[in-house]
Design an enzyme around this catalytic site. Structure first.
Site, mmCIF file in Angstrom:
data_model
loop_
_atom_site.group_PDB
_atom_site.id
_atom_site.type_symbol
_atom_site.label_atom_id
_atom_site.label_comp_id
_atom_site.label_asym_id
_atom_site.label_seq_id
_atom_site.Cartn_x
_atom_site.Cartn_y
_atom_site.Cartn_z
ATOM 1 N N ASN A 90 -10.407 -0.673 -0.534
ATOM 2 C CA ASN A 90 -11.781 0.117 0.327
ATOM 3 C C ASN A 90 -11.704 1.509 -0.131
ATOM 4 O OD1 ASN A 90 -9.470 -0.491 2.317
ATOM 5 N ND2 ASN A 90 -10.801 1.151 3.457
ATOM 6 N N HIS A 91 -10.497 2.009 -0.356
ATOM 7 C CA HIS A 91 -10.511 3.403 -0.774
ATOM 8 C C HIS A 91 -10.757 3.508 -2.299
ATOM 9 C CE1 HIS A 91 -9.912 4.849 3.272
ATOM 10 N NE2 HIS A 91 -8.908 4.064 3.473
ATOM 11 N N HIS B 289 -3.609 -4.349 3.388
ATOM 12 C CA HIS B 289 -4.541 -3.030 3.914
ATOM 13 C C HIS B 289 -4.208 -2.804 5.477
ATOM 14 C CE1 HIS B 289 -8.406 -1.379 5.446
ATOM 15 N NE2 HIS B 289 -8.561 -2.341 6.281
ATOM 16 N N HIS C 123 -7.129 -7.674 0.122
ATOM 17 C CA HIS C 123 -7.361 -6.523 0.794
ATOM 18 C C HIS C 123 -8.036 -6.921 2.003
ATOM 19 C CE1 HIS C 123 -6.220 -2.251 0.890
ATOM 20 N NE2 HIS C 123 -7.290 -2.137 1.226
ATOM 21 N N ASP D 241 0.694 -1.215 0.000
ATOM 22 C CA ASP D 241 0.105 0.077 0.007
ATOM 23 C C ASP D 241 0.792 1.267 0.106
ATOM 24 O OD1 ASP D 241 -1.175 -2.286 1.163
ATOM 25 O OD2 ASP D 241 -2.912 -1.186 1.606
ATOM 26 N N HIS E 218 -1.308 -2.045 6.518
ATOM 27 C CA HIS E 218 0.229 -1.356 6.483
ATOM 28 C C HIS E 218 1.205 -1.774 7.500
ATOM 29 C CE1 HIS E 218 -2.206 2.579 4.785
ATOM 30 N NE2 HIS E 218 -2.591 1.332 4.133
ATOM 31 N N ASN F 236 -3.881 4.014 -1.444
ATOM 32 C CA ASN F 236 -3.772 5.288 -0.547
ATOM 33 C C ASN F 236 -2.756 6.445 -1.269
ATOM 34 O OD1 ASN F 236 -3.615 2.762 1.651
ATOM 35 N ND2 ASN F 236 -5.404 4.200 1.777
#
Length: 273
Positions: free
Chosen positions: A68-69, A179, A154, A9, A181, A41
């Site tokens: 999800n983003h 996801h 993710h 990410d 991080h 991200n």
């Protein structure tokens, strides 16, 4: 053999800088066949713009996955339709713009199926990730329409990731968790030949709270009162990735973490260096 690097990410400007600097170097140094990046991200910590996506492609990234983003940047709802190498989770509801899987072909003619999927534990309630990925694997099996398969799962819960790894073992070449991080230390090759890691970690500034400047998250944890936006930390990034070597039958025969720069302990694949 297929040499593949999956970069975790990418968070904000610091993470993007690490990718833009390191990908051309690592492609040349290790003779990489494919580089995949999770970029959900990349735009200020939330989503991805088309210009940033094209920057990734320009330095040698073959495909970019999301999560999800995926649609935090509203322009993504439009440009994802014209960018076949940008992948959002395959288990989004029918009618969601974009695609959840694609086949990337390199200069040697090697075909890599890339699938992006989201877990459901502590996450948005999407369609069944197991059934969605099974459909993609059945439609494009290794040795048939592709030479290897990488899945970006993710998800939040390590239990769901472990279960999913066993579910695709022997059917996919590599399953990479994203996801959280935070890089995990459980990279391994499963019984059926699928490479696995629960979470590859983020590419961003680790002097932070999962890539964000510390003050606002600390304020929310201690006072329970938000007072501003989350902003990406801008210190030197650690590029976190996983390296995998995949044999002609689509099985992983070597896997190792990669950590370059920033605060974390460096790591490189000994089987390439």
């Amino acid at each position: 053999m297929i040499r593949l690097l999956f970069i975790g990410d990418v968070v904000g400007r610091s993470g993007r800088a690490a990718v833009l600097e390191q990908v051309p170097v690592l492609r040349a140094r290790w003779g990489l066949d494919f580089v995949i990046v999770n970029g959900e991200n990349a735009a200020g910590g939330f989503g991805l713009t088309e210009s940033l996506f094209e920057e990734f492609l320009s330095v040698g990234v073959d495909a970019v996955t999301l999560g999800n983003h995926a649609f935090d940047q509203r322009e993504a709802l439009v440009f994802i339709e014209r960018q076949p190498r940008l992948i959002r989770p395959v288990n989004f509801p029918p009618g969601t713009p974009g695609r959840g899987a694609t086949v990337v072909v390199n200069a040697k003619g090697t075909r890599l199926l890339v699938i992006n999927v989201m877990g459901r534990i502590f996450m948005d309630a999407l369609d069944d990730p197991f059934a969605a990925v099974k459909r993609e694997l059945d439609a494009c099996p290794v040795g048939g329409k592709c030479d290897a398969t990488v899945i970006d799962f993710h998800a939040e819960a390590s239990s769901e990731k472990w279960a999913f790894g066993h579910f695709v073992d022997g059917k996919a070449s590599l399953m990479v968790g994203t996801h959280t991080h935070t890089p995990s230390a459980d990279h391994r090759i499963l019984a059926g030949g699928t490479g696995y890691i629960s979470d590859v970690g983020m590419t961003g500034d680790y002097d932070s709270v999962i890539g964000m400047e510390k003050d606002e998250p600390l304020r929310r944890f201690t006072l329970r009162i938000p007072s501003g936006r989350f902003e990406p930390a801008l210190g030197p990034a650690t590029l976190c990735a996983v390296a995998a070597e995949i044999d002609p039958e689509g099985r992983t025969n070597a896997i190792a973490p990669v950590r370059i720069g920033g605060l974390l302990e460096p790591a490189e694949p000994v089987f390439w260096t």
